[in-house]
Motif scaffolding. Structure first.
Motif, PDB file in Angstrom:
ATOM      1  N   LEU A 127       0.753  -1.097  -0.035  1.00 21.61           N
ATOM      2  CA  LEU A 127       0.065   0.017  -0.071  1.00 21.61           C
ATOM      3  C   LEU A 127       0.893   1.219   0.082  1.00 21.61           C
ATOM      4  CD1 LEU A 127      -3.205  -1.055   2.494  1.00 21.61           C
ATOM      5  CD2 LEU A 127      -3.203  -0.749   0.011  1.00 21.61           C
ATOM      6  N   VAL A 128       2.014   1.349   0.828  1.00 25.31           N
ATOM      7  CA  VAL A 128       2.984   2.396   1.063  1.00 25.31           C
ATOM      8  C   VAL A 128       3.304   2.622  -0.547  1.00 25.31           C
ATOM      9  CG1 VAL A 128       4.917   3.312   1.826  1.00 25.31           C
ATOM     10  CG2 VAL A 128       3.211   2.345   3.339  1.00 25.31           C
ATOM     11  N   THR A 129       3.854   1.311  -0.928  1.00 27.62           N
ATOM     12  CA  THR A 129       4.485   1.257  -2.418  1.00 27.62           C
ATOM     13  C   THR A 129       3.249   2.035  -3.665  1.00 27.62           C
ATOM     14  OG1 THR A 129       6.008  -0.308  -1.984  1.00 27.62           O
ATOM     15  CG2 THR A 129       5.625   0.107  -4.256  1.00 27.62           C
ATOM     16  N   MET A 130       2.233   1.741  -3.367  1.00 26.94           N
ATOM     17  CA  MET A 130       1.133   2.280  -4.330  1.00 26.94           C
ATOM     18  C   MET A 130       1.191   3.738  -4.332  1.00 26.94           C
ATOM     19  SD  MET A 130      -1.436  -1.060  -4.462  1.00 26.94           S
ATOM     20  CE  MET A 130      -2.674  -0.243  -5.616  1.00 26.94           C
ATOM     21  N   VAL A 131       1.154   4.286  -2.890  1.00 26.14           N
ATOM     22  CA  VAL A 131       0.835   5.595  -2.692  1.00 26.14           C
ATOM     23  C   VAL A 131       2.085   6.477  -3.328  1.00 26.14           C
ATOM     24  CG1 VAL A 131       0.822   7.167  -0.838  1.00 26.14           C
ATOM     25  CG2 VAL A 131      -0.621   5.522  -0.754  1.00 26.14           C
ATOM     26  N   ILE A 132       3.286   6.070  -3.092  1.00 24.31           N
ATOM     27  CA  ILE A 132       4.329   6.562  -3.511  1.00 24.31           C
ATOM     28  C   ILE A 132       4.460   6.670  -5.293  1.00 24.31           C
ATOM     29  CG2 ILE A 132       6.946   6.446  -3.996  1.00 24.31           C
ATOM     30  CD1 ILE A 132       6.886   5.219  -0.816  1.00 24.31           C
ATOM     31  N   VAL A 133       4.327   5.366  -5.697  1.00 26.83           N
ATOM     32  CA  VAL A 133       4.083   5.405  -7.348  1.00 26.83           C
ATOM     33  C   VAL A 133       2.857   6.224  -7.657  1.00 26.83           C
ATOM     34  CG1 VAL A 133       3.476   4.042  -9.191  1.00 26.83           C
ATOM     35  CG2 VAL A 133       4.908   3.208  -7.360  1.00 26.83           C
ATOM     36  N   ALA A 134       1.743   6.558  -7.174  1.00 30.59           N
ATOM     37  CA  ALA A 134       0.697   7.210  -7.461  1.00 30.59           C
ATOM     38  C   ALA A 134       1.459   8.831  -7.500  1.00 30.59           C
ATOM     39  CB  ALA A 134      -0.396   7.060  -6.652  1.00 30.59           C
ATOM     40  N   ILE A 135       1.868   9.143  -6.212  1.00 27.26           N
ATOM     41  CA  ILE A 135       2.313  10.656  -6.229  1.00 27.26           C
ATOM     42  C   ILE A 135       3.429  10.996  -7.507  1.00 27.26           C
ATOM     43  CG2 ILE A 135       3.709  11.854  -4.742  1.00 27.26           C
ATOM     44  CD1 ILE A 135       2.656  10.766  -2.303  1.00 27.26           C
ATOM     45  N   GLY A 136       4.280   9.831  -7.747  1.00 31.23           N
ATOM     46  CA  GLY A 136       5.175   9.982  -8.887  1.00 31.23           C
ATOM     47  C   GLY A 136       4.445  10.239 -10.365  1.00 31.23           C
ATOM     48  N   LEU A 137       3.572   9.540 -10.467  1.00 35.74           N
ATOM     49  CA  LEU A 137       2.882   9.577 -11.690  1.00 35.74           C
ATOM     50  C   LEU A 137       2.066  10.737 -11.867  1.00 35.74           C
ATOM     51  CD1 LEU A 137       1.360   5.854 -12.129  1.00 35.74           C
ATOM     52  CD2 LEU A 137       3.163   6.950 -13.410  1.00 35.74           C
ATOM     53  N   LEU A 138       1.547  11.402 -10.753  1.00 32.71           N
ATOM     54  CA  LEU A 138       0.836  12.810 -10.883  1.00 32.71           C
ATOM     55  C   LEU A 138       1.936  13.777 -11.075  1.00 32.71           C
ATOM     56  CD1 LEU A 138      -1.682  12.430  -7.701  1.00 32.71           C
ATOM     57  CD2 LEU A 138      -2.187  12.686 -10.207  1.00 32.71           C
ATOM     58  N   GLY A 139       3.266  13.574 -10.683  1.00 26.86           N
ATOM     59  CA  GLY A 139       4.193  14.594 -10.843  1.00 26.86           C
ATOM     60  C   GLY A 139       4.571  14.507 -12.390  1.00 26.86           C
ATOM     61  N   ILE A 140       4.597  13.258 -12.932  1.00 27.12           N
ATOM     62  CA  ILE A 140       4.957  13.148 -14.253  1.00 27.12           C
ATOM     63  C   ILE A 140       3.710  13.926 -15.154  1.00 27.12           C
ATOM     64  CG2 ILE A 140       5.127  11.670 -16.252  1.00 27.12           C
ATOM     65  CD1 ILE A 140       6.775   9.561 -14.029  1.00 27.12           C
ATOM     66  N   ALA A 141       2.540  13.722 -14.821  1.00 25.44           N
ATOM     67  CA  ALA A 141       1.506  14.173 -15.510  1.00 25.44           C
ATOM     68  C   ALA A 141       1.242  15.908 -15.351  1.00 25.44           C
ATOM     69  CB  ALA A 141       0.253  13.694 -14.842  1.00 25.44           C
ATOM     70  N   GLY A 142       2.038  16.351 -14.373  1.00 25.50           N
ATOM     71  CA  GLY A 142       2.188  17.789 -14.279  1.00 25.50           C
ATOM     72  C   GLY A 142       3.266  18.238 -15.377  1.00 25.50           C
TER      73      GLY A 142
END
Length: 160
Positions: A19-34
């Motif tokens: 779950l922690v890994t999924m949260v970190i990956v989601a934050i990274g993907l949001l940064g890439i989208a920005g």
């Protein structure tokens, strides 16, 4: 019994790690989208500026080739394109059409003044002209939310 208790505890710990890994990956993907969104906006701004430079360069080249009628190329902001058949009228009409077609809400002004003959690098019998081409266009689609950033200006001055 003790062995089974430790095994269950370790399985639960793995689920928390996932779950922690999924949260970190989601934050990274949001940064890439920005970053992708910023890249698209800046690409649009660069395209508008490149288009402006090309259109102004084309007009200045046409003015150089028709130097005897260079004073006929003057036009104000908001003025409609000339409808005459002289080369200057055709050139200015094409210029205004290109500005309107390629730049969002684009408009232009061309001012022309006779240059000081003593500073011209031409024979004394010829005239030289100080030409100023000003462009403005709307970049609100690329700079949403920034106050006063919608109008973009380009100012080119040269001597013919």
């Amino acid at each position: 019994m003790m062995l089974k208790s430790n095994l269950c505890r370790q399985r639960g710990l793995s689920l928390v790690e996932v779950l922690v890994t999924m949260v970190i990956v989601a934050i990274g993907l949001l940064g890439i989208a920005g970053l992708q969104l910023s890249s698209l906006k800046l690409g649009l701004i660069a395209e508008n500026r490149s288009t402006a430079v090309i259109v102004v360069s084309t007009l200045l080249d046409r003015m150089r080739s028709n130097i005897s009628n260079v004073s006929s190329y003057a036009i104000a902001y908001g003025a409609s394109a000339p409808t005459g058949t002289t080369q200057a009228d055709v050139d200015v009409a094409q210029f205004k059409t290109q500005i309107g077609a390629f730049l969002p809400n684009g408009d232009a002004r061309v001012t022309i003044a006779q240059g000081d003959v003593t500073s011209c690098v031409v024979p004394a019998t010829a005239k030289c002209w100080d030409v100023r081409v000003e462009l403005r266009w709307d970049e609100s689609n690329a700079r949403a939310g920034q106050a006063g950033a919608a109008q973009k200006f380009m100012d080119v001055s040269t001597r013919l």
